[in-house]
Scaffold this active site. Structure first.
Site, PDB file in Angstrom:
ATOM      1  N   GLY A  47       5.626   7.711   3.918  1.00  0.00           N
ATOM      2  CA  GLY A  47       5.146   6.956   2.768  1.00  0.00           C
ATOM      3  C   GLY A  47       4.074   7.730   2.016  1.00  0.00           C
ATOM      4  O   GLY A  47       3.597   8.777   2.464  1.00  0.00           O
ATOM      5  N   GLN A  49       0.974   7.122   1.638  1.00  0.00           N
ATOM      6  CA  GLN A  49      -0.249   7.236   2.422  1.00  0.00           C
ATOM      7  C   GLN A  49       0.090   7.460   3.904  1.00  0.00           C
ATOM      8  O   GLN A  49      -0.540   6.898   4.794  1.00  0.00           O
ATOM      9  CB  GLN A  49      -1.105   5.985   2.259  1.00  0.00           C
ATOM     10  CG  GLN A  49      -1.828   5.878   0.927  1.00  0.00           C
ATOM     11  CD  GLN A  49      -2.978   6.879   0.797  1.00  0.00           C
ATOM     12  OE1 GLN A  49      -3.381   7.511   1.766  1.00  0.00           O
ATOM     13  NE2 GLN A  49      -3.505   7.021  -0.407  1.00  0.00           N
ATOM     14  N   SER A  50       1.069   8.316   4.148  1.00  0.00           N
ATOM     15  CA  SER A  50       1.530   8.556   5.516  1.00  0.00           C
ATOM     16  C   SER A  50       0.529   9.377   6.318  1.00  0.00           C
ATOM     17  O   SER A  50       0.216  10.522   5.969  1.00  0.00           O
ATOM     18  CB  SER A  50       2.876   9.292   5.490  1.00  0.00           C
ATOM     19  OG  SER A  50       3.228   9.750   6.775  1.00  0.00           O
ATOM     20  N   ALA A  51       0.041   8.796   7.425  1.00  0.00           N
ATOM     21  CA  ALA A  51      -0.826   9.544   8.335  1.00  0.00           C
ATOM     22  C   ALA A  51      -0.035  10.646   9.031  1.00  0.00           C
ATOM     23  O   ALA A  51      -0.578  11.716   9.341  1.00  0.00           O
ATOM     24  CB  ALA A  51      -1.443   8.596   9.366  1.00  0.00           C
ATOM     25  N   ALA A  53       2.512  12.419   7.725  1.00  0.00           N
ATOM     26  CA  ALA A  53       2.674  13.542   6.798  1.00  0.00           C
ATOM     27  C   ALA A  53       1.395  14.371   6.718  1.00  0.00           C
ATOM     28  O   ALA A  53       1.429  15.605   6.739  1.00  0.00           O
ATOM     29  CB  ALA A  53       3.067  13.024   5.421  1.00  0.00           C
TER      30      ALA A  53
END
EC number: 4.4.1.15
Length: 354
Positions: A47, A49-51, A53
């Site tokens: 997403g 705000q992917s942690a 990624a």
């Protein structure tokens, strides 16, 4: 917190300033393998705000690898939180939601583009199967080792890492954590503990459960379901266990995991169910209260759910187990939530001023 109410908390959120606890643990066993196989680039998705990624971007940069991150949706007007970190450390491509829905095809297409005509694309499962054939894993204490980077002809070798790194290799990092925590000067091997963990994909909880069973620890794993149904989480649990047994059978005494097929995780609903990612009124203030009273930062999507469940279990006095929260991180996600839920954070700002 209530007067006299107490439980333990493992501050895995303090492992790294940007790579949060469970994300670092999931990459713990994977990245050394990627390096061993001469990978130059890593492609993954998540997403906005992917942690996950952000963790891949930072961890790859620290190891001299290039990361390519496919983020769902549109670029925010202002970059904050994990999105900002991902942009600084990795190469970002924003993907329309209709295309993102077909993740496997999306990842393969982008990886092939990065590899070009002279490069190659590999999946993590291919790397693990190759390692199985040659048995190149370290066979004791799950210790990382330095490995050569790159390939002799300097062509690109691109590895695809699934969304959330929810593969069996991610469980190795949890084995290392449990092995560490079970030392006599920490939690030890004899006392009963009930580990409470927030669960997005459920991989962390399964890893904790498998490691505790393998080491013969009297630990119960309570996983707060955040993103799906109980049937889906149980299916994920069975898949990970079967995959782990197949891939790492030469590392372990398989008889120690004979009972794993009967279920090793106690899956529970969060105290205040809602659609994943949504924030309810009062939760931002609850995170603020915990931070002011304990110095521990929580976020309302993930770790607050574990805190609330640990509080409920402790108050109920259901058994003699000591309750432990595994703080998985996620605090940077508050910046992204502030963009989506301006009214909640406006109320918080008013409370601070008063």
């Amino acid at each position: 917190m209530n007067q006299g109410l107490s439980f333990y908390i493992v501050r895995d959120d303090l492992l790294h300033p940007f790579v949060n606890g469970n994300k670092a643990r999931k990459l713990d066993g994977l990245l050394p393998l990627i390096e061993d196989h001469g990978v130059t680039d890593v492609v993954t998705c998540g997403g906005c705000q992917s942690a996950h990624a952000a963790a891949v971007a930072v961890s790859c940069a620290e190891r001299g690898l290039k990361s390519h991150l496919l983020l769902r949706g549109e670029q925010p007007q202002i970059l904050t939180g994990y999105n900002l970190i991902s942009t600084i450390y990795g190469n970002i491509t924003y993907v329309p939601r209709t295309f993102y829905a077909h993740r496997e095809e999306m990842l393969q297409t982008h990886a092939s583009m990065v590899a070009g005509h002279t490069g190659s694309v590999v999946y993590c499962s291919d790397i693990i199967d190759s390692s199985l054939a040659s048995q190149t894993f370290e066979c004791s204490k799950f210790v990382q080792r330095d490995a050569p980077r790159g390939t002799e002809n300097h062509s690109r070798k691109v590895a695809i890492v699934n969304e959330g790194a929810k593969d069996a290799v991610a469980l190795l990092g949890m084995f290392r954590l449990v092995d560490y925590l079970s030392q006599d000067h920490l939690l030890g091997k004899k006392r009963a503990f009930n580990f409470v963990v927030d669960s997005g994909t459920g991989t962390t909880a399964v890893g904790l459960g498998l490691a505790a069973m393998y080491l013969g620890l009297p630990w119960k794993i309570t996983a707060v379901m955040l993103a799906d149904t109980m049937d889906t989480y149980r299916q994920q649990e069975r898949r990970l266990i079967a995959e782990f047994k197949r891939q790492f059978r030469f590392l372990l005494d398989s008889h120690k995991l004979n009972g794993a097929n009967d279920g090793i995780v106690h899956w529970v609903d969060r105290c205040h169910p809602r659609k994943f990612g949504n924030v309810l009124e009062g939760e931002i203030e609850a995170c603020q209260q915990v931070a002011q009273e304990t110095g521990i930062p929580l976020d309302p999507v993930y770790t607050l759910a574990a805190w609330e469940m640990a509080t409920r279990i402790t108050c109920a006095h259901e058994d003699d187990s000591n309750v432990v929260i595994l703080h998985t991180g996620g605090t940077l996600g508050m910046f992204g939530l502030a963009q989506r839920y301006k009214s909640y954070f406006g109320m918080l700002n008013t409370a601070i001023k008063s």
